[in-house]
Scaffold this motif. Structure first.
Motif, mmCIF file in Angstrom:
data_model
loop_
_atom_site.group_PDB
_atom_site.id
_atom_site.type_symbol
_atom_site.label_atom_id
_atom_site.label_comp_id
_atom_site.label_asym_id
_atom_site.label_seq_id
_atom_site.Cartn_x
_atom_site.Cartn_y
_atom_site.Cartn_z
ATOM 1 N N ARG A 67 16.301 36.040 -70.917
ATOM 2 C CA ARG A 67 15.189 35.162 -71.287
ATOM 3 C C ARG A 67 15.747 33.904 -71.937
ATOM 4 O O ARG A 67 16.924 33.849 -72.303
ATOM 5 N N LEU A 68 14.883 32.903 -72.086
ATOM 6 C CA LEU A 68 15.301 31.667 -72.737
ATOM 7 C C LEU A 68 15.704 31.933 -74.177
ATOM 8 O O LEU A 68 15.067 32.730 -74.864
ATOM 9 N N ALA A 69 16.742 31.268 -74.638
ATOM 10 C CA ALA A 69 17.217 31.431 -76.018
ATOM 11 C C ALA A 69 16.555 30.434 -76.961
ATOM 12 O O ALA A 69 16.728 30.535 -78.173
ATOM 13 N N VAL A 70 15.825 29.486 -76.422
ATOM 14 C CA VAL A 70 15.116 28.480 -77.212
ATOM 15 C C VAL A 70 13.702 28.369 -76.671
ATOM 16 O O VAL A 70 13.440 28.769 -75.526
ATOM 17 N N PRO A 71 12.773 27.824 -77.448
ATOM 18 C CA PRO A 71 11.420 27.617 -76.905
ATOM 19 C C PRO A 71 11.462 26.694 -75.688
ATOM 20 O O PRO A 71 12.287 25.780 -75.604
ATOM 21 N N ARG A 72 10.583 26.948 -74.742
ATOM 22 C CA ARG A 72 10.553 26.178 -73.496
ATOM 23 C C ARG A 72 10.473 24.670 -73.750
ATOM 24 O O ARG A 72 11.044 23.876 -73.018
ATOM 25 N N LEU B 278 19.221 19.463 -65.136
ATOM 26 C CA LEU B 278 19.166 20.289 -66.333
ATOM 27 C C LEU B 278 20.603 20.471 -66.815
ATOM 28 O O LEU B 278 21.345 21.259 -66.238
ATOM 29 N N PRO B 279 21.025 19.721 -67.841
ATOM 30 C CA PRO B 279 22.424 19.792 -68.274
ATOM 31 C C PRO B 279 22.820 21.145 -68.868
ATOM 32 O O PRO B 279 23.967 21.538 -68.799
ATOM 33 N N SER B 280 21.851 21.858 -69.436
ATOM 34 C CA SER B 280 22.157 23.193 -69.959
ATOM 35 C C SER B 280 20.861 24.017 -69.995
ATOM 36 O O SER B 280 19.767 23.468 -70.082
ATOM 37 N N LEU B 281 21.032 25.321 -69.937
ATOM 38 C CA LEU B 281 19.899 26.235 -70.010
ATOM 39 C C LEU B 281 20.321 27.418 -70.852
ATOM 40 O O LEU B 281 20.910 28.389 -70.355
ATOM 41 N N GLU C 258 11.907 22.968 -75.847
ATOM 42 C CA GLU C 258 13.204 22.405 -76.223
ATOM 43 C C GLU C 258 14.150 22.214 -75.030
ATOM 44 O O GLU C 258 15.226 21.645 -75.182
ATOM 45 N N ILE C 259 13.748 22.673 -73.870
ATOM 46 C CA ILE C 259 14.563 22.487 -72.670
ATOM 47 C C ILE C 259 14.367 21.047 -72.204
ATOM 48 O O ILE C 259 13.259 20.634 -71.877
ATOM 49 N N LEU C 260 15.432 20.277 -72.199
ATOM 50 C CA LEU C 260 15.351 18.866 -71.855
ATOM 51 C C LEU C 260 16.036 18.585 -70.525
ATOM 52 O O LEU C 260 17.125 19.088 -70.261
#
Length: 90
Positions: free
Chosen positions: A64-69, A83-86, A71-73
């Motif tokens: 699952r995502l490690a940060v809130p959605r 998407l430079p990182s996920l 915060e995905i930039l």
């Protein structure tokens, strides 16, 4: 010059175009081009995705995502959106 960021983002043609839905059916995605302008690596990319995604989900079923959605930039420019990182938790 075509705006590649706009491809596949027409809400009249694609239901919820900004969400990732690997089970989506209907209209084909345009990321790898079409016809004469089809990407030479398209078949390999589809094969790799067809093997890698199921293997990843089988190996890490609780991923699952490690940060809130929110915060995905994404990095965007006139040519593409990336998407430079996920960050994920396995």
């Amino acid at each position: 010059m075509a705006g590649l960021q706009s491809a596949n983002n027409d809400p009249e043609k694609y239901a919820d175009p900004r969400s990732l839905d690997i089970t989506r059916t209907g209209q084909r995605h345009r990321a790898l081009g079409h016809g004469l302008h089809n990407c030479m690596g398209a078949a390999l990319a589809r094969l790799e995705t067809g093997v890698a995604v199921p293997a990843l989900l089988e190996r890490f079923p609780r991923m699952r995502l490690a940060v809130p959605r929110e915060e995905i930039l994404f990095e965007e420019n006139w040519l593409l959106r990336s998407l430079p990182s996920l960050p994920v938790e396995l």
